[in-house]
Design a protein around this motif. Structure first.
Motif, short mmCIF file in Angstrom:
data_model
loop_
_atom_site.label_atom_id
_atom_site.label_comp_id
_atom_site.label_asym_id
_atom_site.label_seq_id
_atom_site.Cartn_x
_atom_site.Cartn_y
_atom_site.Cartn_z
N PHE A 93 3.37 13.00 8.25
CA PHE A 93 1.94 13.22 8.42
C PHE A 93 1.52 13.19 9.89
O PHE A 93 0.71 13.98 10.32
CB PHE A 93 1.13 12.18 7.62
CG PHE A 93 0.74 12.66 6.25
CD1 PHE A 93 1.71 13.03 5.34
CD2 PHE A 93 -0.60 12.73 5.88
CE1 PHE A 93 1.35 13.47 4.06
CE2 PHE A 93 -0.96 13.17 4.61
CZ PHE A 93 0.01 13.54 3.71
N PHE A 102 9.85 8.61 6.15
CA PHE A 102 9.50 10.01 6.40
C PHE A 102 8.06 10.36 6.04
O PHE A 102 7.50 11.29 6.59
CB PHE A 102 10.44 10.95 5.66
CG PHE A 102 10.48 10.68 4.19
CD1 PHE A 102 9.60 11.31 3.34
CD2 PHE A 102 11.41 9.80 3.65
CE1 PHE A 102 9.62 11.07 1.97
CE2 PHE A 102 11.44 9.55 2.28
CZ PHE A 102 10.55 10.18 1.45
N THR A 103 7.43 9.61 5.10
CA THR A 103 6.10 10.02 4.66
C THR A 103 5.09 9.95 5.81
O THR A 103 4.43 10.94 6.15
CB THR A 103 5.61 9.12 3.50
OG1 THR A 103 6.63 9.07 2.52
CG2 THR A 103 4.36 9.69 2.88
N ILE A 117 1.86 7.06 1.20
CA ILE A 117 1.08 8.28 1.31
C ILE A 117 -0.34 7.96 1.78
O ILE A 117 -0.94 8.71 2.55
CB ILE A 117 1.07 9.05 -0.04
CG1 ILE A 117 0.49 10.45 0.13
CG2 ILE A 117 0.33 8.31 -1.12
CD1 ILE A 117 1.47 11.42 0.67
N ILE A 118 -0.86 6.80 1.33
CA ILE A 118 -2.21 6.40 1.74
C ILE A 118 -2.21 5.97 3.20
O ILE A 118 -3.09 6.34 3.98
CB ILE A 118 -2.74 5.28 0.82
CG1 ILE A 118 -2.94 5.84 -0.59
CG2 ILE A 118 -4.05 4.71 1.35
CD1 ILE A 118 -3.35 4.81 -1.62
N ILE A 162 0.87 -1.18 0.00
CA ILE A 162 0.00 0.00 0.00
C ILE A 162 0.90 1.23 0.00
O ILE A 162 1.84 1.31 0.80
CB ILE A 162 -0.88 0.03 1.27
CG1 ILE A 162 -1.59 -1.31 1.46
CG2 ILE A 162 -1.84 1.21 1.23
CD1 ILE A 162 -2.90 -1.43 0.80
N PRO A 163 0.68 2.19 -0.90
CA PRO A 163 1.55 3.38 -0.92
C PRO A 163 1.60 4.06 0.45
O PRO A 163 0.58 4.17 1.13
CB PRO A 163 0.88 4.28 -1.96
CG PRO A 163 0.16 3.34 -2.86
CD PRO A 163 -0.29 2.21 -1.99
N LEU A 203 -2.06 9.11 5.29
CA LEU A 203 -3.35 9.78 5.43
C LEU A 203 -4.26 9.00 6.37
O LEU A 203 -4.92 9.57 7.24
CB LEU A 203 -4.00 9.91 4.04
CG LEU A 203 -5.43 10.48 4.04
CD1 LEU A 203 -5.42 11.95 4.44
CD2 LEU A 203 -6.09 10.31 2.68
N ALA A 204 -4.26 7.66 6.20
CA ALA A 204 -5.11 6.81 7.02
C ALA A 204 -4.75 6.96 8.50
O ALA A 204 -5.63 7.11 9.36
CB ALA A 204 -4.98 5.36 6.58
N MET A 205 -3.46 6.94 8.78
CA MET A 205 -3.00 7.04 10.17
C MET A 205 -3.38 8.41 10.76
O MET A 205 -3.84 8.50 11.89
CB MET A 205 -1.49 6.86 10.25
CG MET A 205 -1.05 5.44 10.00
SD MET A 205 -1.55 4.39 11.37
CE MET A 205 -1.06 2.81 10.76
#
Lengths: 356, 259, 281
Positions: free
Chosen positions: B204, B199-200, B108-109, B105-106, B112-114
């Motif tokens: 976030f 880091f992504t 970035i997704i 799963i990317p 955002l989910a976290m």
């Protein structure tokens, strides 16, 4: 036999749809050396694992020293096992491997070290005590495995094809080591093997299993001379089997008509019964015997000083004769030659076919 | 043909390693703007970051995050690997899928989910939420390493321990853990290294509790600053040390077994 | 031993609970969130199609979607093609020892910060950067490489090329060399051998490598942001913009769900494609 040490009472083990052991009933006496043998998948290893508590019976009862063992977990039993793979702990040295069972039972450091060393000494491998087990030879590892299993001084030792990974000459050596140990310790050995020679060389009694069922129990001699079923007669090997039909019966003696002739054998069966005569290969005589037939020599197989000659009768039945190697030439057992074979009536064994 | 391919291979390796080498070289270059020829040797960028309290805060956070992640992810990975090794049960493939899926799963997704998941319960901006996310991301690697080790075990070994009087728990301690120890150590270092670089998700959900890569990300967003090269070189040094240690542990274990 | 006991559960439950709390839960929440609405700067949990309607009616969303697809697809294709000759060389023309060293070296980049490597490319590709400095020595340039699709691709390749090389090398090293020798023996030219033996035999590996390259590029925001100048933006950049700047989490969730659906369908198609022929053989 006094009170048996181990009893199986109609024990059954299923894995999903597969029945590994069915209706096994068996007594094993204290101090007995029992070999369980049979082809692979016959249920012999499952039987052993149930004794060790590694598999639980689906139904039936297993008792050890009178106590029902069905629900006793493996680690609360005193049924050490010598594994086919040996299962030595690779991260422990030889002495630590032997100490393992004592450590699990809470024996103090100095006592367990001393007891482990006593056993390593007894197995003649004390000098390797501190060596990593992976650096030991096959025979040495075998002895470590034995010491590890025996150090807790159990009443019952389980052996699961322990010699199958050894070279042929080491197998013979270890067989005598095992026999001597069992005699000296006076404890019960239950020995699973697919090798007839191992079983017959060491065991007091053998249990032959086939497709989950016990086919016959008896001394090696009984099983060899008087197989109770065609399966046993064939599995034990070196037997000549002559199928036919009983044509006459008189005072403990029957005549069986086979395609190779009509022969007499001791036993009791009604005329018309289909039956076979079993003659061990070493009871076959060349040019003698009370019952006679002729066959052609096909090939010979040498094992030490003994020779097994394979012959073919006129109807294609395969026959075997076991003779001393030095007698071979005198008997004229040359490939391609037709010879006269025979056996004495007392050496034959009547096998009445099971009604299906 | 072979010569051509050899040059081609070297060119690809050049492409892969160029940014690493450039970053290392320019971390010692005195000129603020990286141009060729290089202007002169300096350690000023390292001095700058060492004098920066933000750097130390970020480094401390990174250390906490990566060490906690390593311990938890290795524990989870071990549990899964052992379950897979020892048991068969209905729904096992689903069980394995939920632990092995995250790397596909990317980020970035997941980030955002976290963020959205933690925000309502006030966990957003906490170091703990980075750790939770990082364990999910790194547990599959731990599972893979430990499962590979369990592949090498003699299946009778655990049963042999029970047979000699060890309960299941005792056998775990006396047999399974010692046997998998090199893989467990290796997994600790590897998961720490992966977490140390991520880091992504950290960006976030970290809020004010920045980790080192997030610190770098914020410097990069500002301007060209050779500090980044210096931090990058330091992080690279730490990561590669962790990985080398983990590989050496496996290597020496194998050597000993082979001996 | 069939029955579930405390021991077995100890090793099974923690991971189930953990993944439910920190993986499955958040992912499902993102899907749910795409149906929430924002009122007065606050997210309201409801089920409305407002965000979906808003996002899929916007051209810039679709152009970002197309651009991301094309760029990630190109990265996967270019990486696969570039890696192939090198992987072939490592698999068939190198000693096992050399291959091991090469694979080990290819793992190194995974433990360097991707961010720092991207920054490094930034300084290399800049107008006054290292590369243009080199070109200037020959009187060429300066070329504009930053803030172009080329810059984005360089970034994507930095991320995926080592992985594709590793997967392709391992795939080809595992192909039975007797197959290759048999083909050569039957008169196949080297090129024919690659086409009719190596590619079919290693199909699954090649597809998986390309798939991973696609997934990684598709979800990466660093390369298109720093090297591509966000111009045009990609899907991950839309997520960042809508989350970080606009507080519009439901819209970001819509983008995330679009990405997930795309990835699942492509991954599914790729896996079906790579296993299909093998099953029917």
């Amino acid at each position: 036999m006094t009170e048996p040490l181990v009893t199986f009472e109609r024990v059954e083990k299923r894995f999903d749809d597969f029945v590994a052991v069915k209706g096994a009933t068996l007594d094993i006496g204290a101090g007995e050396f029992v070999a369980i043998m049979g082809p692979s998948g016959c249920g012999k290893t499952t039987t052993l694992r149930m004794l060790a508590g590694l598999d639980a019976p689906t139904s039936g009862t297993i008792r050890i020293a009178g106590q029902v063992m069905n629900d006793v977990p493996a680690h609360e039993r005193d049924t050490p096992m010598v594994w086919q793979s040996l299962a030595l702990f690779p991260f422990l040295n030889a002495r630590e491997n032997v100490e393992f069972g004592l450590k699990m039972r809470g024996v103090g450091v100095s006592e367990r070290r001393q007891r482990a060393m006593t056993w390593l000494d007894r197995m003649e491998i004390a000098e390797f005590a501190e060596r990593n087990v992976e650096t030991l030879s096959g025979g040495q590892r075998q002895r470590v495995a034995l010491a590890r299993a025996l150090v807790t001084e159990p009443k019952l030792l389980l052996l699961d094809e322990p010699l199958s990974a050894l070279d042929a000459h080491l197998v013979i050596r270890m067989q005598s080591v095992l026999s001597r140990l069992q005699r000296e310790l006076g404890i019960t050995f239950v020995y699973v093997t697919h090798s007839q020679s191992e079983a017959f060389a060491m065991a007091d009694r053998v249990v032959i299993m086939s497709q989950g069922e016990i086919a016959q129990v008896g001394t090696p001699r009984e099983v060899y001379r008087a197989p109770r079923s065609r399966f046993v007669a064939e599995f034990v090997g070196r037997n000549n089997i002559l199928p036919g039909e009983v044509v006459a019966s008189h005072q403990g003696m029957v005549s069986v008509q086979t395609p190779l002739g009509t022969f007499n054998v001791q036993g009791d069966a009604a005329p018309g019964t289909s039956a076979s005569i079993v003659v061990a290969a070493d009871m076959m005589q060349v040019g003698g015997g009370e019952n006679r037939l002729t066959a052609t020599v096909i090939s010979e197989e040498f094992v030490g000083s003994m020779v097994t000659a394979f012959l073919e009768a006129s109807d294609g039945t395969e026959l075997k004769v076991q003779v001393q190697e030095r007698a071979l030439a005198d008997l004229g057992l040359e490939t391609g030659r037709e010879v006269s074979l025979g056996w004495n009536t007392a050496d034959g064994h009547l096998l009445v076919d099971e009604t299906p | 043909m072979t010569t051509f391919l050899r040059i081609y291979l070297l060119a690809l390796f050049g492409f892969v390693f160029l940014p690493i080498v450039v970053s290392l070289l320019f971390s010692f270059n005195s000129d603020r703007f990286p141009t060729l020829p290089m202007s002169g040797f300096t350690t000023i960028w390292y001095e700058t970051i060492f004098a920066d309290p933000d750097f130390w805060r970020a480094a401390r956070n990174s250390l906490i995050v990566s060490s906690c992640t390593a311990v938890i992810a290795t524990f989870l990975g071990f549990c899964t690997a052992y379950t897979d090794y020892r048991y068969t049960f209905r729904g096992k493939s689903l069980f394995l899928a939920i632990i092995l899926l995250p790397p596909t799963i990317p980020l970035i997704i997941i980030a955002l989910a976290m963020l959205a998941w933690f925000a309502p319960v006030g966990m957003s901006g906490q170091v703990w939420s980075i750790i939770a996310a990082h364990t999910v991301l790194t547990a599959p690697f731990a599972m893979a390493i430990i499962r590979l080790r369990l592949n090498q075990i003699d299946e009778s070994l655990e049963a042999a321990a029970w047979n000699l009087g060890a309960s299941e728990w005792r056998a775990m301690r006396e047999v399974i853990l010692p046997f998998t120890r090199p893989a467990i150590l290796s997994s600790l270092f590897l998961t720490a290294a992966v977490s140390f670089d991520e880091f992504t998700v950290a960006w976030f959900v970290s809020g004010l509790n920045k980790t080192l890569p997030v610190h770098v990300l914020e410097i990069v967003q500002g301007t060209i600053d050779p500090q980044v090269n210096a931090i990058g070189t330091l992080v690279f040094g730490i990561s590669i040390t962790l990985v080398v240690i983990s590989q050496l542990l496996i290597f020496f274990r194998l050597q000993r077994e082979a001996a | 031993m069939r029955r579930l006991n405390a021991y077995a559960l100890t090793f099974r439950l923690p991971i189930i609970i953990w993944q439910a709390l920190f993986f499955i839960g958040p992912l499902i929440f993102v899907v749910a969130m795409s149906f929430f609405v924002v009122k007065n700067y606050r997210m309201v949990e409801t089920f409305e199609l407002t965000s979906w309607a808003k996002m899929i009616s916007r051209d810039y969303v679709w152009s970002a979607y197309r651009y991301t697809l094309v760029m990630a697809g190109s990265a996967a294709a270019i990486a696969s093609i570039l890696a192939f000759p090198a992987a072939w060389f490592l698999a068939f023309r190198c000693s096992a020892r050399a291959r091991q060293v090469a694979l080990l070296l290819l793992i190194v980049p995974f433990f360097t910060s991707y961010l720092v490597r991207t920054f490094s490319w930034y300084t290399i590709l800049a107008e006054a950067g290292v590369l243009n400095g080199g070109f200037a020595l020959f009187g060429l340039g300066p070329f504009k490489m930053l803030n172009t699709p080329f810059g984005t691709l360089v970034g994507y390749l930095t991320l995926v090329l080592p992985l594709v090389m590793i997967l392709q090398t391992v795939t080809m090293a595992n192909i039975d060399t007797r197959l290759v020798q048999a083909a050569r023996n039957l008169g196949c030219t080297p090129a024919r051998t690659i086409w009719s033996v190596i590619l079919p035999a290693g199909k699954t590996g090649f597809v998986i490598a390309a798939l991973f390259a696609f997934i990684l590029s598709f979800g990466d925001f660093v390369a298109p942001f720093y090297l591509g100048g966000s111009n045009p933006p990609t899907m991950p950049i839309l997520i960042i913009d809508t989350t970080k700047a606009g507080q519009q989490w439901p819209r970001a969730a819509v983008v995330a769900v679009m990405m997930m659906l795309t990835l699942f369908s492509i991954a599914f198609a790729a896996i079906v494609y790579s296993y299909r022929k093998r099953a029917s053989r």
